[in-house]
Design an enzyme around this catalytic site. Structure first.
Site, PDB file in Angstrom:
ATOM      1  N   ASP A   1     -60.572 -40.187  49.829  1.00  0.00           N
ATOM      2  CA  ASP A   1     -61.423 -39.012  50.097  1.00  0.00           C
ATOM      3  C   ASP A   1     -62.634 -39.060  49.165  1.00  0.00           C
ATOM      4  OD1 ASP A   1     -59.415 -38.480  48.031  1.00  0.00           O
ATOM      5  OD2 ASP A   1     -60.377 -36.522  47.840  1.00  0.00           O
TER       6      ASP A   1
ATOM      7  N   GLU B   1     -57.826 -36.302  46.466  1.00  0.00           N
ATOM      8  CA  GLU B   1     -57.949 -36.351  45.003  1.00  0.00           C
ATOM      9  C   GLU B   1     -59.029 -35.411  44.516  1.00  0.00           C
ATOM     10  OE1 GLU B   1     -58.980 -37.611  40.956  1.00  0.00           O
ATOM     11  OE2 GLU B   1     -60.310 -37.536  42.684  1.00  0.00           O
TER      12      GLU B   1
HETATM   13 ZN    ZN Z   1     -62.107 -40.373  41.965  1.00  0.00          ZN
HETATM   14 ZN    ZN Z   2     -64.274 -37.814  42.107  1.00  0.00          ZN
END
Ligand code: ZN
Ligand code: ZN
Length: 466
Positions: free
Chosen positions: A89, A152
């Site tokens: 992501d 994340e």
């Molecule tokens: Zn990262």
């Molecule tokens: Zn990042």
């Protein structure tokens, strides 16, 4: 057998750049507005994951897609495994791009695209490192697992789901930071400090801050012109701005309300001293005006106990650890209105403290009618000794491929996937002195350095699994 890792990487460099170009062309920022049962974070993160796993299927790895939220790419022998934790992501593109962030451009040896350095480039470098070891048919005694998260940048939904469904190895690294290695990360916790319900006087509303982990750049207050005159307010503000030239400010009039605004400078909450917290400045200004008791308590607390106290001395939480450094305090979200008055503090703390010790210290420093409680998830400090074989192996690989024989591994106030593993650190792919372009417009990765990182990762992973 001595392996020329750089040469092995150079044989595969075109293929690596092609795969990276395909990967960064996918806008994989969290998009829960378009979520479906198949794509819980929106289609982008899942599509990036599928594309990455498809490379690995093409190359003959064992792969697993865990509900479009996380994935695993695996090879090697034996029952034991090491983990490499990356994410597919990205943060949203944001303003300021000179090129299309999802149409990669190579210029002056750099590949420009959102995710080039955070974290698609480094994750793919780790993948090619595994691919080289596999294609050379080197003997292995352990498995290597590249585990990819899809959230994340937000709430770690993907990697947390993976940990619920699958077994996570105990040892490994996350290629989502810097070389030589990050072997410690401070604890991260937020506290909400709650005040009694205000009696409204001069200040009808005070608001600042958008994210718990960001120093507020702007702060605003609505003031009642029936209590203080516009001309007096303007004169007081210009006096304040003269004494505090690091901030900008203004007062605009709308009927019976004066709208006061202070502009400081945003920063990551792990380094609050790099920002200028607009809210603590505005509170300090408000304490120079005619305030009632509620207002005095709230704004004086900010001005006297929080303003510029990045170490938390006034809250009695200052703490320093030889390896992890000082605790940092960043008061980042503010609400003061008819219904409630509160402040959200973001704290990064070294070894020696816990959520409980901090809760006790802060509450002991507060008057009886103010209380503080942890809000959200408390992440404990994470530390792997510099002399641990894992750190030695990874830093050794880095040193053997660079001229840098001296930069020691270090600790930070941020949080990477490294802290998920019992024995985990963050390792590359930025080199010492590199410009940090993560989350910035015109994000890029230097291609030579990406290839160098791939060679380092290949050597490092092989040291862990041979
Ligand atoms: Zn990262
Ligand atoms: Zn990042």
């Amino acid at each position: 057998m001595s392996i020329d890792w750089e040469k092995e990487v150079s044989h595969r460099s075109d293929e690596l750049i092609n795969d990276l170009s395909e990967l960064v062309s996918i806008d994989s920022s969290r998009d829960t507005e378009h979520k479906t049962s198949d794509f819980p974070l929106g289609p982008g993160p899942a599509k990036a994951l599928q594309t990455f796993l498809h490379f690995a299927d093409r190359d003959g790895f064992d792969t697993k897609n865990v509900d479009n939220l996380a994935g695993r790419i695996e090879f090697g022998d034996g029952d034991d495994a090491i983990a490499i934790l990356g994410h597919v992501d990205v943060v949203p593109e944001g303003p300021g791009w000179e090129t299309n962030p999802f149409d990669p451009v190579i210029k002056d040896g750099n590949l420009y695209a959102r995710g080039a350095s955070d974290d698609k480039g480094p994750s793919l470098a780790s993948y090619y490192a595994m691919k080289i070891i596999k294609e050379l048919k080197l003997p292995t005694s352990k498995k290597a697992q590249l585990i990819l998260g899809t959230d994340e940048e937000s709430e770690w939904v993907g990697i947390n789901h993976y940990m619920e469904k699958e077994t996570m190895p105990e040892t490994g690294f996350s290629p989502d930071a810097e070389f030589p290695a990050i072997n410690g990360e401070k604890g991260i916790v937020s506290f909400r400090v709650t005040f009694p319900t205000p009696t409204i006087g001069l200040v009808k509303n005070f608001v600042a801050g958008i994210r718990p982990n960001m120093v507020p750049q702007n702060a605003e207050a609505d003031l009642d012109l029936n209590i203080m005159q516009a001309e007096v307010l303007k004169a007081k503000l210009s006096e304040f701005l003269k004494a505090n030239p690091e901030v900008k400010g203004s007062i605009t009039i709308d009927g019976e309300t004066a709208h006061a605004k202070i502009i400081g400078k945003g920063a990551h909450a792990m380094e609050p001293f790099n920002g200028i917290n607009a809210a603590t400045y505005l509170a300090k200004f408000l304490t120079t005006l005619d305030l009632n008791d509620s207002e005095k308590q709230y704004f004086s607390f900010i001005a006297d106990e929080l303003h510029l106290d990045f170490a938390g001395k006034h809250l009695n939480i200052a703490n320093k650890d030889d390896v992890m450094g000082e605790l940092t305090l960043s008061p980042n979200i503010y609400e003061y209105n008819l219904d409630n008055a509160s402040i959200l503090l973001n704290i990064r703390y070294p070894k020696g403290d816990t959520g409980d010790t901090l809760t006790e210290k802060i509450n002991n420093s507060l008057p009886d009618n103010i209380s503080a409680a942890i809000e959200g998830h408390n992440q404990l400090p994470h530390f792997v000794d510099e002399n641990d074989p894992l750190v030695q192996a990874l830093v050794g690989a880095y040193r053997d491929h660079t001229d840098d024989k001296t930069t020691p591994p270090f600790t930070v106030g941020g949080g990477t996937y490294g802290r998920i593993l019992k024995n985990g650190i963050a390792f590359g792919a930025m080199f010492p002195g590199d410009e940090n372009v993560m989350h910035q417009p015109n994000e890029y990765i230097n291609i030579d350095k990406l290839l160098k990182a791939t060679a380092i990762y290949a050597d490092a992973i092989y040291r862990l699994i041979k």
